[in-house]
Design an enzyme around this catalytic site. Structure first.
Site, PDB file in Angstrom:
ATOM      1  N   HIS A 108       0.240  -3.101   1.877  1.00 56.63           N
ATOM      2  CA  HIS A 108       0.099  -1.642   1.915  1.00 56.63           C
ATOM      3  C   HIS A 108      -1.095  -1.241   2.769  1.00 56.63           C
ATOM      4  O   HIS A 108      -2.122  -1.922   2.774  1.00 56.63           O
ATOM      5  CB  HIS A 108      -0.042  -1.076   0.499  1.00 56.63           C
ATOM      6  N   ASP A 129      -2.208   2.002   2.415  1.00 52.59           N
ATOM      7  CA  ASP A 129      -2.956   3.036   1.690  1.00 52.59           C
ATOM      8  C   ASP A 129      -4.109   2.389   0.930  1.00 52.59           C
ATOM      9  O   ASP A 129      -4.089   1.184   0.638  1.00 52.59           O
ATOM     10  CB  ASP A 129      -2.033   3.832   0.745  1.00 52.59           C
ATOM     11  N   GLU A 155       1.129   2.165  -2.439  1.00 52.40           N
ATOM     12  CA  GLU A 155       1.010   1.106  -3.435  1.00 52.40           C
ATOM     13  C   GLU A 155      -0.013   1.507  -4.485  1.00 52.40           C
ATOM     14  O   GLU A 155       0.159   1.252  -5.669  1.00 52.40           O
ATOM     15  CB  GLU A 155       0.587  -0.214  -2.776  1.00 52.40           C
ATOM     16  N   GLU A 156      -1.088   2.149  -4.032  1.00 59.51           N
ATOM     17  CA  GLU A 156      -2.181   2.521  -4.938  1.00 59.51           C
ATOM     18  C   GLU A 156      -1.860   3.805  -5.700  1.00 59.51           C
ATOM     19  O   GLU A 156      -2.572   4.166  -6.620  1.00 59.51           O
ATOM     20  CB  GLU A 156      -3.484   2.691  -4.144  1.00 59.51           C
ATOM     21  N   GLU A 189      -1.793  -9.363  -1.428  1.00 59.19           N
ATOM     22  CA  GLU A 189      -2.850  -8.773  -2.260  1.00 59.19           C
ATOM     23  C   GLU A 189      -4.017  -9.753  -2.397  1.00 59.19           C
ATOM     24  O   GLU A 189      -3.813 -10.970  -2.336  1.00 59.19           O
ATOM     25  CB  GLU A 189      -2.301  -8.441  -3.658  1.00 59.19           C
TER      26      GLU A 189
END
Ligand SMILES: [Zn+2]
Length: 382
Positions: free
Chosen positions: A73, A75, A141-142, A170
């Site tokens: 991601h 974001d 994602e966040e 991640e």
């Protein structure tokens, strides 16, 4: 220190950090990434769902071969206490060998490391060698994670783009790079319970029905026994009461209702549905009127050790010298969506500063991560 990759991930990591892509803003982050991928032969599909920008990019060799997808991601979480930062959170500053900025570890650094790894990998290979590499990059994602990875996967399924295996970048490493491969995650469920009774005078309880007593009994029953004893790969599931609310200002009134909230982190012996049934049965046993609201933020999943997980472990050993443990701890991640489609595992940077003030990563570790991802590509396409 692991050997540095020939292609340096630092410039791309800095360019990504300079985009203020706090969920759901993109601020040009995916365009920066596209500009890096297109010259490498990736076909880029921008997928906008709701207010979220996503990117699926794929590069095919000639002939049949495995399809490895890297998921991540662009974001980032908000800056938080901006005054406490010693570097501009969106400056991409390098100071004393560390790259500072929101997303340095979670996970713009990881994306930049994978792109550098692909560059190295392709440079060392016949351009038409078989096999496909893709990137599934979301801008959500966040945040709520509704218009992100889950929606992109629907699009991928409809367009024949589901990979054979997926690596989520991640920041999962614990103490040193490559020391942990995450092969599953616990599920998470939130519940709000309201028990209704009959309001009355505290001196005349026979004329009332005290919902606080009923609630205490139910909650005691739910917490008296562990939900399970754990499994080969998972810790025991855990039910935590997070709030009990009556909000009664009077000392002589039995209230009409009592509320509680709880969170369950559960392993793969349970599902959101089975736990909801358990909660409902515990409430029904009281024989009083109740409301139960449940939201499942993610089901538990497990990718059993097999060829893909073993390839990741070999790559980590070879590139970092670390002995990668297999783990299922921590919160949820977008891997929960991917697990419905193909084997998925997570391997990435040391996450010590993620979501913190002064989020940062040693530049050498960023380069080590690129070398690790290159080793992953070599193992998968060996
Ligand atoms: Zn992340």
């Amino acid at each position: 220190m692991p050997p540095a990759a020939a292609h340096d991930p630092l410039p791309l990591a800095r360019a990504l950090i300079r985009c203020r892509s706090v969920t759901p803003a993109d601020d040009g982050a995916l365009a920066v990434l596209e500009a890096a991928l297109a010259p490498l032969g990736f076909a880029c599909h921008r997928l906008r769902f709701g207010e979220v920008e996503n990117l699926f990019a794929r590069r095919d060799g000639k002939g049949a071969g495995p399809h490895l997808c890297f998921a991540g991601h662009t974001d980032v979480v908000p800056v938080g206490d901006a005054a406490a930062w010693t570097a501009d959170p969106f400056g991409g500053e390098v100071r004393d060998g560390r790259l500072y900025g929101r997303g340095a570890t979670d996970m713009k650094g990881g994306i930049a490391a994978f792109v550098a790894a692909v560059q190295d990998f392709l440079a060392a290979r016949r351009p038409d060698a078989p096999g496909s590499v893709s990137l599934l990059i979301t801008g959500d994602e966040e945040g709520p994670a509704v218009d992100g990875t889950a929606r992109v996967l629907e699009w991928m399924a409809a367009n024949g783009q589901i990979p054979d295996m997926c690596l989520v970048g991640e920041p999962t490493s614990r103490a040193r790079l490559g020391d942990l491969v995450k092969i599953g995650r616990r599920g998470s469920l939130n519940a709000a319970v309201t028990l209704h009774g009959i309001q009355g005078h505290a001196a005349y309880p026979q004329r009332a029905d005290n919902p606080v007593h009923r609630l205490v009994r139910v909650l005691h029953g739910l917490t008296a026994q562990p939900l399970d004893a754990g499994t080969e790969w998972f810790e025991p599931s855990s039910l935590q009461l997070t709030s009990i609310d009556v909000g009664n200002p009077a000392t002589n009134v039995i209230p009409a209702a009592a509320r509680a909230r709880l969170n369950i982190r559960f392993n793969d012996r349970h599902t959101g549905e089975s736990l909801t049934r358990m909660l409902r049965a515990a409430l029904e046993a009281e024989g009083a009127r109740f409301d139960l609201e449940v939201s499942v933020s993610g089901e538990a999943f497990l990718t059993r050790p097999g060829p893909f997980v073993e390839a990741l472990q070999r790559a980590a050993r070879r590139a970092t010298g670390a002995e990668p443990a297999l783990d299922t701890g921590g919160g949820t991640s977008d891997a929960r969506f991917i697990a419905r489609h193909c084997p998925v595992a997570e391997l990435g940077a040391v996450g010590a500063t993620m979501h913190q003030v002064d989020e940062s990563t040693p530049v050498e570790e960023l380069r080590g991560l690129a070398a690790l991802y290159r080793a992953v590509l070599e193992e998968v396409f060996a």
